[in-house]
Design a protein around this motif. Sequence first.
Motif, PDB file in Angstrom:
ATOM      1  N   MET A 131      -5.340   5.340   1.430  1.00  0.00           N
ATOM      2  CA  MET A 131      -4.367   4.317   1.063  1.00  0.00           C
ATOM      3  C   MET A 131      -4.725   3.767  -0.304  1.00  0.00           C
ATOM      4  O   MET A 131      -5.896   3.554  -0.597  1.00  0.00           O
ATOM      5  CB  MET A 131      -4.378   3.170   2.073  1.00  0.00           C
ATOM      6  CG  MET A 131      -3.827   3.552   3.416  1.00  0.00           C
ATOM      7  SD  MET A 131      -3.492   2.107   4.431  1.00  0.00           S
ATOM      8  CE  MET A 131      -5.119   1.441   4.647  1.00  0.00           C
ATOM      9  N   HIS A 145       0.830  -1.203   0.000  1.00  0.00           N
ATOM     10  CA  HIS A 145       0.000   0.000   0.000  1.00  0.00           C
ATOM     11  C   HIS A 145       0.862   1.250   0.000  1.00  0.00           C
ATOM     12  O   HIS A 145       2.013   1.217   0.403  1.00  0.00           O
ATOM     13  CB  HIS A 145      -0.857   0.046   1.275  1.00  0.00           C
ATOM     14  CG  HIS A 145      -2.147  -0.686   1.173  1.00  0.00           C
ATOM     15  ND1 HIS A 145      -3.075  -0.672   2.187  1.00  0.00           N
ATOM     16  CD2 HIS A 145      -2.660  -1.454   0.198  1.00  0.00           C
ATOM     17  CE1 HIS A 145      -4.118  -1.402   1.826  1.00  0.00           C
ATOM     18  NE2 HIS A 145      -3.894  -1.890   0.633  1.00  0.00           N
ATOM     19  N   HIS A 149       3.793   0.867   2.686  1.00  0.00           N
ATOM     20  CA  HIS A 149       3.771  -0.096   3.790  1.00  0.00           C
ATOM     21  C   HIS A 149       3.157  -1.395   3.308  1.00  0.00           C
ATOM     22  O   HIS A 149       2.491  -1.431   2.273  1.00  0.00           O
ATOM     23  CB  HIS A 149       2.986   0.463   4.985  1.00  0.00           C
ATOM     24  CG  HIS A 149       1.571   0.868   4.646  1.00  0.00           C
ATOM     25  ND1 HIS A 149       1.278   2.106   4.124  1.00  0.00           N
ATOM     26  CD2 HIS A 149       0.403   0.204   4.741  1.00  0.00           C
ATOM     27  CE1 HIS A 149      -0.036   2.181   3.913  1.00  0.00           C
ATOM     28  NE2 HIS A 149      -0.590   1.036   4.275  1.00  0.00           N
ATOM     29  N   MET A 160       0.391  -4.167   4.116  1.00  0.00           N
ATOM     30  CA  MET A 160      -0.852  -4.199   4.867  1.00  0.00           C
ATOM     31  C   MET A 160      -1.273  -5.641   5.071  1.00  0.00           C
ATOM     32  O   MET A 160      -1.523  -6.371   4.121  1.00  0.00           O
ATOM     33  CB  MET A 160      -1.930  -3.426   4.091  1.00  0.00           C
ATOM     34  CG  MET A 160      -3.148  -3.113   4.908  1.00  0.00           C
ATOM     35  SD  MET A 160      -3.250  -1.350   5.348  1.00  0.00           S
ATOM     36  CE  MET A 160      -2.448  -1.353   6.936  1.00  0.00           C
TER      37      MET A 160
HETATM   38 CU   LIG Z   1      -2.506   0.172   4.007  1.00  0.00          CU
END
Ligand SMILES: [Cu+2]
Length: 150
Positions: free
Chosen positions: A87, A76, A109, A111
Amino acid sequence: MKRFLCLLTLPVLLGAAAPATTPMPAPANVHASHGWVRYLLPNLPAAGYMTLTNTGDITTRLVGASSPACGTLMLHESLNNGGTAMMTMVKSLTIPAHGQVSLAEGGYHLMCTRPKMAPGSKISLILSFSDGDDLLLLLPVYGPAGPGKE
Ligand SMILES: [Cu+2]
């Protein structure tokens, strides 16, 4: 200053001594540092952060991730859209040759959709790269405050 000059001179000398053939570029070689996972609640996604460093001569891309401690593990990117935090899914993440990419709060990041973990534990996850390499990681799990803030 003297040391700085030495560092500059060395590659030149090595280059002069090398045979005239073109050296083979080193394959992409990615390693992860400062990795950790933020766990909130069982019914909320957990996020994975780290720095990816490619020491090879060839650019590669992070194209997949999986973990037995997650449902789906997605890549993400957090965006700020006119004051609204959002996001979006990212298909792949380029890690340039001799370059670094950070997965960090407010940016890229991982997820973890259905986390099965607890703060204080570690989870394993596998990152897959476009050159066919897989990287197995063991990441520490922290609560909402993250590392170094307990
Ligand atoms: Cu995320």
